[in-house]
Design an enzyme around this catalytic site. Structure first.
Site, short mmCIF file in Angstrom:
data_model
loop_
_atom_site.label_atom_id
_atom_site.label_comp_id
_atom_site.label_asym_id
_atom_site.label_seq_id
_atom_site.Cartn_x
_atom_site.Cartn_y
_atom_site.Cartn_z
CB CYS A 1 -0.97 -0.02 1.19
SG CYS A 1 -0.19 -0.04 2.80
CB ALA A 2 0.46 4.82 0.57
#
Length: 430
Positions: A385-386
């Site tokens: 994810c980020a």
């Protein structure tokens, strides 16, 4: 690899329907455009936003030809639609651009005071025709630029490669002509481009429209984020209205991006980002959310620069932040849990995106689908994810339990934390 383009045949019934639509669109366009011009002409003083360097822009009389050609393509695009949905969405884009521009022309009228040189021949006749209904108002956003982007996008996919390149060049010439015919000032161009991209985003070529099934979320955290991002967008928008320098209008871009992000958190969800399963996004999404993606990338660097890009959870399963292009070659598959990030171009890894909104309550159906994807994914696999702290960590925790690697979520969290990753797991309920 040889590129092939299909020549689509248009249904005669669809052409007839397109004619009926044009019979409604054309009068509406000229009526609203003329009304906005007339209302601006009744004002005592209409402001003009111009940079000093714009005085160096040449006047090329012949560019009135590509300028006028947009009228022809306006009709061709409607008649050349490949289906009812494509036709309806094109009309939706037309009306969106027209209505927003009409409101701007009335609320914030602008003018251009430059006197055009005398032209003769075909160019002179076209300028005279334009002067019969056009006045030096209706400046920002440039409706000409907005419609150019809409029509360019609608027709580019229907052409063979050779003609597509010519089409790109002609549309660029149309966009340039708003300046070289002295019909617009520079600031009108990016404002018009933003309007055109918003219309494309609101009525995408494929997939669901972003406002479909919109419902206010009950997630308290998501509503807080919606208020923060939406409030920041409104603040930037207010600054553009009260700014004294023309460059302040460029804040409309991040303002719109923040407002859309706020709406996504308030209930619009991940479909606002128009992200595909392969990690790519639509053209409109790419440009509209670009200011936010720059910010998100800087935020990722700040939080993770001291940490490894990824950590090993099992022998062939990794947890990490969103990868750079050079890092994707280390994996056979990448399972991407972000809505806001875009997959690097030409990645050799098999990319599968299951978008979730950052920090908000997850869509458990998406988590379930992503968990199943891990079982069938080629190894080695990166779950990202980020930052690699929450969305991807929660997915791995679910998979560890479901695959029997650990007995419960607490054990899964302990296993993940042993890698040194500062993860945050969702509450254990669905």
């Amino acid at each position: 690899m040889q590129l092939q383009s299909q020549v689509h045949k248009t249904d005669p019934a669809l052409i007839r329907r397109g004619i009926y639509l044009l019979l409604l669109l054309a009068p509406l366009f000229y009526a609203t455009y003329g009304l906005a011009n007339w209302l601006a002409s009744q004002r005592v003083a209409v402001p003009e936003i111009v940079f000093d360097w714009e005085k160096q822009i040449p006047f090329w009389g012949w560019t009135i030809i590509p300028y006028w050609s947009l009228n022809l393509f306006y009709a061709v695009a409607v008649l050349a639609a490949t289906g009812k949905q494509a036709q309806d969405r094109l009309v939706g884009r037309y009306l969106t651009a027209q209505c927003i521009a009409f409101v701007c022309f009335i609320a914030f009228p602008l003018t251009i005071t430059w006197q055009k040189p005398v032209t003769t021949g075909l160019s002179g006749w076209l300028f005279a025709m334009l002067g019969n209904f056009d006045q030096p108002y209706n400046q920002a956003p440039s409706l000409h630029i907005a419609l150019t982007i809409i029509i360019w996008d609608h027709l580019r996919g229907r052409m063979p490669v050779f003609w597509r390149m010519i089409w790109h060049g002609w549309c660029l010439l149309i966009a340039l002509s708003v300046l070289t015919t002295w019909q617009h000032h520079f600031i009108d161009v990016p404002a018009g481009a933003l309007l055109g991209l918003f219309a494309l985003w609101l009525f995408p070529r494929e997939g669901v429209v972003p406002w479909q099934d919109y419902r206010i979320t009950r997630d308290r955290k998501a509503l807080q984020l919606a208020a923060i991002y939406g409030g920041a967008g409104l603040l930037l928008f207010a600054l553009t209205l009260n700014g004294q320098h023309p460059t302040i209008l460029l804040l409309l871009w991040p303002a719109l991006a923040l407002l859309l992000l706020g709406l996504a958190y308030s209930g619009g969800g991940t479909k606002f980002f128009q992200k595909r399963r392969d990690g790519s996004v639509s053209l409109a999404s790419f440009w509209l959310f670009l200011p936010l993606r720059v910010f998100f990338r800087l935020n990722r660097i700040v939080w993770t620069w001291r940490e490894p890009p990824a950590v090993r959870i099992t022998e062939d399963l990794y947890l990490g932040r969103f990868p750079k292009h050079s890092e994707t070659q280390n994996y056979a598959c990448i399972i991407d849990m972000t809505a806001e990030c875009i997959a690097p171009c030409n990645s050799r890894a098999h990319w599968q995106a299951f978008p979730l909104m950052d920090l908000a309550k997850p869509d458990f159906a998406t988590l379930h689908a992503a968990t199943n994807a891990i079982h069938d994914a080629p190894r080695p696999t990166l779950i990202c994810c980020a930052l690699g702290y929450q969305r991807s960590a929660n997915l791995i925790a679910r998979w560890l339990v479901e695959s029997g690697q650990v007995t419960d979520r607490q054990k899964a969290e302990e296993l993940i934390r042993q890698t040194g990753r500062p993860v945050r797991l969702y509450a254990d309920h669905q």
